[in-house]
Design an enzyme around this catalytic site. Structure first.
Site, PDB file in Angstrom:
ATOM      1  N   ASP A  35      54.797  40.284  68.837  1.00 55.01           N
ATOM      2  CA  ASP A  35      54.084  39.033  69.083  1.00 55.01           C
ATOM      3  C   ASP A  35      52.607  39.270  68.827  1.00 55.01           C
ATOM      4  OD1 ASP A  35      52.652  36.865  70.394  1.00 55.01           O
ATOM      5  OD2 ASP A  35      54.521  36.405  71.424  1.00 55.01           O
ATOM      6  N   ILE A  36      51.999  38.412  68.055  1.00 56.39           N
ATOM      7  CA  ILE A  36      50.592  38.578  67.697  1.00 56.39           C
ATOM      8  C   ILE A  36      49.692  38.519  68.932  1.00 56.39           C
ATOM      9  CG2 ILE A  36      50.039  36.170  67.170  1.00 56.39           C
ATOM     10  CD1 ILE A  36      49.153  39.171  64.963  1.00 56.39           C
ATOM     11  N   HIS A  83      61.343  36.531  74.318  1.00 53.40           N
ATOM     12  CA  HIS A  83      60.223  37.445  74.516  1.00 53.40           C
ATOM     13  C   HIS A  83      60.722  38.707  75.210  1.00 53.40           C
ATOM     14  CE1 HIS A  83      56.829  34.551  73.867  1.00 53.40           C
ATOM     15  NE2 HIS A  83      57.780  33.674  74.183  1.00 53.40           N
ATOM     16  N   HIS A 111      63.420  31.658  70.469  1.00 48.72           N
ATOM     17  CA  HIS A 111      62.975  33.043  70.480  1.00 48.72           C
ATOM     18  C   HIS A 111      63.032  33.606  71.890  1.00 48.72           C
ATOM     19  CE1 HIS A 111      59.374  30.539  71.042  1.00 48.72           C
ATOM     20  NE2 HIS A 111      58.787  31.558  71.657  1.00 48.72           N
ATOM     21  N   GLN A 152      57.415  26.316  75.947  1.00 52.37           N
ATOM     22  CA  GLN A 152      57.759  26.623  74.556  1.00 52.37           C
ATOM     23  C   GLN A 152      56.679  26.062  73.643  1.00 52.37           C
ATOM     24  OE1 GLN A 152      61.575  25.144  73.195  1.00 52.37           O
ATOM     25  NE2 GLN A 152      61.489  26.340  71.315  1.00 52.37           N
ATOM     26  N   ASN A 160      61.728  30.138  76.670  1.00 50.03           N
ATOM     27  CA  ASN A 160      61.301  28.845  77.198  1.00 50.03           C
ATOM     28  C   ASN A 160      61.998  27.748  76.405  1.00 50.03           C
ATOM     29  OD1 ASN A 160      59.355  30.190  78.868  1.00 50.03           O
ATOM     30  ND2 ASN A 160      58.023  30.349  77.089  1.00 50.03           N
TER      31      ASN A 160
END
Length: 136
Positions: free
Chosen positions: A28-29, A99, A97, A91, A84
């Site tokens: 994740d960025i 996490h 996705h 979300q 989420n």
């Protein structure tokens, strides 16, 4: 086309740590904590509730394997695994996705807080939500 679909199609670069025919996992960025990873299906599903069973099962198996690997290699003390559903739940990208957020101590940058809501009538809730038939 959503940002995750663009990452899957290699239109946007990512720091991919795993990929197969059905799923992709990349850092994740935002990096809430070191090693924060997203696991996504390659087929576009808006969220967890819309994902088909085969893809969901495979994605969760991969997420579990990656969570174990991240915990071991990064010497994490714990792991938050979450998704989420819809904006009201947090979300921000309309592509399912999961996490994987390694946890190192209670004071790291990830804060998940549960507060008690108003008192609930558990008898009424049970009557409303009781599942009588086996769920597929």
């Amino acid at each position: 086309m959503c940002i995750f679909c663009k990452i899957i199609n290699k239109e946007i670069p990512s720091y991919c740590i795993y990929e197969d025919d059905l799923v992709m996992a990349f850092l994740d960025i935002s990096q809430v904590t070191k090693g924060h990873t997203l696991v996504i299906p390659k087929k576009h599903y808006k969220n967890f509730l819309e994902c088909d069973n085969e893809t969901l099962s495979h994605l969760m198996n991969i997420a579990q394997s990656l969570a174990n690997m991240l915990t071991e290699k990064l010497h994490a003390k714990g792991m938050n695994i979450l998704t989420n559903v819809n904006e009201v739940a947090g979300q921000t990208v309309d592509h399912f996705h999961v996490h994987l957020i390694p946890r190192y101590n209670k004071e790291d940058a990830c804060i998940i807080q549960f507060n008690e809501s108003e008192k609930q009538d558990f008898d009424d809730l049970t009557r409303l939500l009781k599942v009588e038939k086996k769920i597929n």
